[in-house]
Design a protein around this motif. Structure first.
Motif, PDB file in Angstrom:
ATOM      1  N   PHE A  85       0.832  -1.205   0.000  1.00 14.42           N
ATOM      2  CA  PHE A  85       0.000   0.000   0.000  1.00 14.42           C
ATOM      3  C   PHE A  85       0.866   1.253   0.000  1.00 14.42           C
ATOM      4  CE2 PHE A  85      -2.417   3.118   2.698  1.00 14.42           C
ATOM      5  CZ  PHE A  85      -3.439   3.399   1.802  1.00 14.42           C
ATOM      6  N   TYR A  86       1.849   1.300   0.879  1.00 15.60           N
ATOM      7  CA  TYR A  86       2.696   2.489   0.979  1.00 15.60           C
ATOM      8  C   TYR A  86       3.746   2.551  -0.122  1.00 15.60           C
ATOM      9  CZ  TYR A  86       0.437   3.485   5.411  1.00 15.60           C
ATOM     10  OH  TYR A  86      -0.503   3.769   6.368  1.00 15.60           O
ATOM     11  N   ALA A  87       4.304   1.426  -0.499  1.00 16.35           N
ATOM     12  CA  ALA A  87       5.306   1.435  -1.566  1.00 16.35           C
ATOM     13  C   ALA A  87       4.715   1.939  -2.876  1.00 16.35           C
ATOM     14  CB  ALA A  87       5.886   0.039  -1.747  1.00 16.35           C
ATOM     15  N   SER A  88       3.439   1.629  -3.120  1.00 19.67           N
ATOM     16  CA  SER A  88       2.811   2.023  -4.380  1.00 19.67           C
ATOM     17  C   SER A  88       2.526   3.513  -4.460  1.00 19.67           C
ATOM     18  CB  SER A  88       1.505   1.248  -4.570  1.00 19.67           C
ATOM     19  OG  SER A  88       0.545   1.621  -3.596  1.00 19.67           O
ATOM     20  N   SER A  89       2.580   4.221  -3.324  1.00 21.35           N
ATOM     21  CA  SER A  89       2.283   5.651  -3.326  1.00 21.35           C
ATOM     22  C   SER A  89       3.454   6.498  -2.837  1.00 21.35           C
ATOM     23  CB  SER A  89       1.057   5.942  -2.451  1.00 21.35           C
ATOM     24  OG  SER A  89       1.296   5.541  -1.116  1.00 21.35           O
ATOM     25  N   ARG A  90       4.634   5.890  -2.754  1.00 17.65           N
ATOM     26  CA  ARG A  90       5.820   6.588  -2.256  1.00 17.65           C
ATOM     27  C   ARG A  90       6.194   7.727  -3.194  1.00 17.65           C
ATOM     28  NH1 ARG A  90       8.689   6.384   2.701  1.00 17.65           N
ATOM     29  NH2 ARG A  90      10.899   6.797   2.348  1.00 17.65           N
ATOM     30  N   ARG A  91       6.433   8.889  -2.619  1.00 15.96           N
ATOM     31  CA  ARG A  91       6.800  10.066  -3.407  1.00 15.96           C
ATOM     32  C   ARG A  91       8.274  10.030  -3.794  1.00 15.96           C
ATOM     33  NH1 ARG A  91       3.522  14.805  -2.708  1.00 15.96           N
ATOM     34  NH2 ARG A  91       5.425  16.071  -2.710  1.00 15.96           N
ATOM     35  N   ALA A  92       8.577  10.611  -4.927  1.00 10.28           N
ATOM     36  CA  ALA A  92       9.973  10.654  -5.387  1.00 10.28           C
ATOM     37  C   ALA A  92      10.831  11.514  -4.471  1.00 10.28           C
ATOM     38  CB  ALA A  92      10.020  11.182  -6.817  1.00 10.28           C
ATOM     39  N   ASP A  93      10.204  12.473  -3.783  1.00 15.79           N
ATOM     40  CA  ASP A  93      10.960  13.367  -2.903  1.00 15.79           C
ATOM     41  C   ASP A  93      10.878  12.943  -1.443  1.00 15.79           C
ATOM     42  OD1 ASP A  93       8.315  13.949  -2.435  1.00 15.79           O
ATOM     43  OD2 ASP A  93       8.504  16.121  -2.667  1.00 15.79           O
ATOM     44  N   ALA A  94      10.590  11.673  -1.194  1.00 14.83           N
ATOM     45  CA  ALA A  94      10.503  11.182   0.184  1.00 14.83           C
ATOM     46  C   ALA A  94      11.822  11.384   0.921  1.00 14.83           C
ATOM     47  CB  ALA A  94      10.124   9.702   0.185  1.00 14.83           C
ATOM     48  N   VAL A  95      11.714  11.660   2.210  1.00 14.53           N
ATOM     49  CA  VAL A  95      12.896  11.922   3.038  1.00 14.53           C
ATOM     50  C   VAL A  95      12.954  10.922   4.189  1.00 14.53           C
ATOM     51  CG1 VAL A  95      12.881  14.383   2.478  1.00 14.53           C
ATOM     52  CG2 VAL A  95      11.637  13.565   4.501  1.00 14.53           C
ATOM     53  N   PRO A  96      14.129  10.740   4.788  1.00 14.95           N
ATOM     54  CA  PRO A  96      14.221   9.858   5.955  1.00 14.95           C
ATOM     55  C   PRO A  96      13.416  10.429   7.130  1.00 14.95           C
ATOM     56  CG  PRO A  96      16.393  10.330   5.040  1.00 14.95           C
ATOM     57  CD  PRO A  96      15.446  11.271   4.382  1.00 14.95           C
ATOM     58  N   VAL A  97      12.658   9.575   7.801  1.00 16.16           N
ATOM     59  CA  VAL A  97      11.896   9.984   8.980  1.00 16.16           C
ATOM     60  C   VAL A  97      12.247   9.064  10.147  1.00 16.16           C
ATOM     61  CG1 VAL A  97       9.627  10.372   9.998  1.00 16.16           C
ATOM     62  CG2 VAL A  97       9.991  10.861   7.570  1.00 16.16           C
ATOM     63  N   ILE A  98      12.622   9.678  11.247  1.00 14.96           N
ATOM     64  CA  ILE A  98      12.884   8.974  12.497  1.00 14.96           C
ATOM     65  C   ILE A  98      11.684   9.203  13.412  1.00 14.96           C
ATOM     66  CG2 ILE A  98      14.375   8.852  14.535  1.00 14.96           C
ATOM     67  CD1 ILE A  98      16.618  10.031  12.697  1.00 14.96           C
ATOM     68  N   GLY A  99      11.189   8.162  14.037  1.00  8.43           N
ATOM     69  CA  GLY A  99      10.045   8.287  14.930  1.00  8.43           C
ATOM     70  C   GLY A  99      10.436   8.111  16.379  1.00  8.43           C
ATOM     71  N   LEU A 100       9.833   8.928  17.243  1.00  8.87           N
ATOM     72  CA  LEU A 100      10.040   8.800  18.688  1.00  8.87           C
ATOM     73  C   LEU A 100       8.680   8.760  19.376  1.00  8.87           C
ATOM     74  CD1 LEU A 100      11.837   8.830  21.239  1.00  8.87           C
ATOM     75  CD2 LEU A 100      11.738  11.337  21.159  1.00  8.87           C
ATOM     76  N   ASP A 101       8.453   7.733  20.177  1.00  9.11           N
ATOM     77  CA  ASP A 101       7.195   7.581  20.897  1.00  9.11           C
ATOM     78  C   ASP A 101       7.418   6.540  21.991  1.00  9.11           C
ATOM     79  OD1 ASP A 101       4.353   6.805  21.568  1.00  9.11           O
ATOM     80  OD2 ASP A 101       3.918   8.098  19.859  1.00  9.11           O
ATOM     81  N   THR A 102       6.708   6.666  23.094  1.00  8.49           N
ATOM     82  CA  THR A 102       6.834   5.655  24.143  1.00  8.49           C
ATOM     83  C   THR A 102       6.111   4.359  23.777  1.00  8.49           C
ATOM     84  OG1 THR A 102       4.886   6.538  25.289  1.00  8.49           O
ATOM     85  CG2 THR A 102       7.047   7.389  25.959  1.00  8.49           C
ATOM     86  N   ALA A 103       5.258   4.403  22.753  1.00  8.35           N
ATOM     87  CA  ALA A 103       4.449   3.244  22.360  1.00  8.35           C
ATOM     88  C   ALA A 103       5.273   2.307  21.483  1.00  8.35           C
ATOM     89  CB  ALA A 103       3.192   3.702  21.631  1.00  8.35           C
ATOM     90  N   ASP A 104       5.801   1.250  22.067  1.00  2.00           N
ATOM     91  CA  ASP A 104       6.710   0.377  21.333  1.00  2.00           C
ATOM     92  C   ASP A 104       5.998  -0.428  20.249  1.00  2.00           C
ATOM     93  OD1 ASP A 104       5.360  -1.064  23.282  1.00  2.00           O
ATOM     94  OD2 ASP A 104       7.063  -2.351  23.766  1.00  2.00           O
ATOM     95  N   ASN A 105       4.762  -0.859  20.477  1.00  2.00           N
ATOM     96  CA  ASN A 105       4.043  -1.602  19.442  1.00  2.00           C
ATOM     97  C   ASN A 105       3.755  -0.713  18.229  1.00  2.00           C
ATOM     98  OD1 ASN A 105       3.859  -4.067  20.840  1.00  2.00           O
ATOM     99  ND2 ASN A 105       2.022  -3.398  21.929  1.00  2.00           N
TER     100      ASN A 105
END
Length: 275
Positions: free
Chosen positions: A112-132
């Motif tokens: 689903f996400y690979a099929s709509s990935r933008r050419a200008d996508a950037v690296p994203v790091i996520g921070l959250d206490t919710a491990d799941n």
């Protein structure tokens, strides 16, 4: 059976039972009736801010984004894919994903996400206490790195500090109030590049201590006090009464905003002060 919900000290309904599930289906099913929309409001703002940060002279591209309180990677999904928040609601509350196991949903979402990935996508790091939640976002490819750490209680790990050193833009839509100046101070202490911050903050939540931390780290913050962004409908009349009271205590007028039935946010944009 629906679990009874509690409230925060400020009278805001807690949705703890949906924030750390193995996948985001319960999250979207619960928040859809409340018209939770702040990620939609932030989508274009974050893209414009990222473009401006990328255009800074001497910047190494692509700029890495750190999304605070990233949950299931929703902001990353909207930043890096040709998808709307309405698309995500339809995907996770519709028949296509309803009966899938977690493993089957992971495979479905990778495509689903690979099929709509933008050419200008950037690296994203996520921070959250919710491990799941962060694990899900990592497994489907929404996040490049994910850290389930509570910086309100503990200093950042060495791995998180190394990741933050690569960050050029910090974003947050729903976390201010859960995270405070302690989290921001710990992260800003670990930055190595000129970092910008783009934060949507509920009008019911004090932001002064975070502003002071941003200022102490050399960042100047701007906001338009007349511009607001809707977050979601109130879950019940008591939540609304608490919000209206807090807005008035802050010196703001809830008429036409919280008084009409929704939480509203302001956008704060922080950038390094000129040398």
């Amino acid at each position: 059976m629906t679990r009874a919900r509690t409230t925060t000290a400020a009278g805001k309904t807690r949705f703890d039972d949906i924030y750390n599930e193995p996948d985001p289906r319960a999250y979207f099913r619960t928040l859809s009736p409340l018209e939770y929309e702040i990620p939609h409001q932030a989508q274009d703002v974050f893209r414009r801010t990222l473009a401006q940060r990328s255009a800074v002279r001497g910047t190494q591209l692509p700029v890495t984004v750190l999304d605070l309180c990233c949950s299931y990677g929703i902001n990353a999904a909207l930043l890096n894919h040709d998808l709307s928040l309405a698309d995500l609601y339809a995907h996770y509350t519709g028949p296509t994903t309803n009966g899938l196991s977690r493993g089957e949903l992971i495979e479905c979402d990778k495509e689903f996400y690979a099929s709509s990935r933008r050419a200008d996508a950037v690296p994203v790091i996520g921070l959250d206490t919710a491990d799941n939640a962060t694990r899900y976002a990592l497994e489907v490819g929404l996040l490049d790195e994910a850290y389930a750490e509570n910086l309100e209680r503990h200093p950042p790990s060495a791995e998180l500090r190394r990741a933050v050193a690569r960050v050029g833009l910090i974003t947050v839509t729903g976390g201010i109030g859960y995270i405070t100046h302690r989290t921001f101070g710990a992260l800003l202490d670990a930055t190595a590049l000129p970092v910008w911050v783009s934060a949507f903050v509920l009008r019911t939540v004090p932001f002064q201590e975070i502003l002071a931390s941003l200022d102490a780290h050399g960042l100047a913050t701007e906001t338009d006090p007349e511009r607001t962004y809707p977050q979601r409908l109130f879950s019940d009349p008591e939540e609304q009464r608490s919000a209206v009271e807090l807005v008035r205590k802050a010196g703001d007028d809830p008429a036409g905003l919280e008084a009409d039935g929704r939480y509203y946010t302001r956008l704060y944009q922080s950038r390094p002060r000129p040398a």
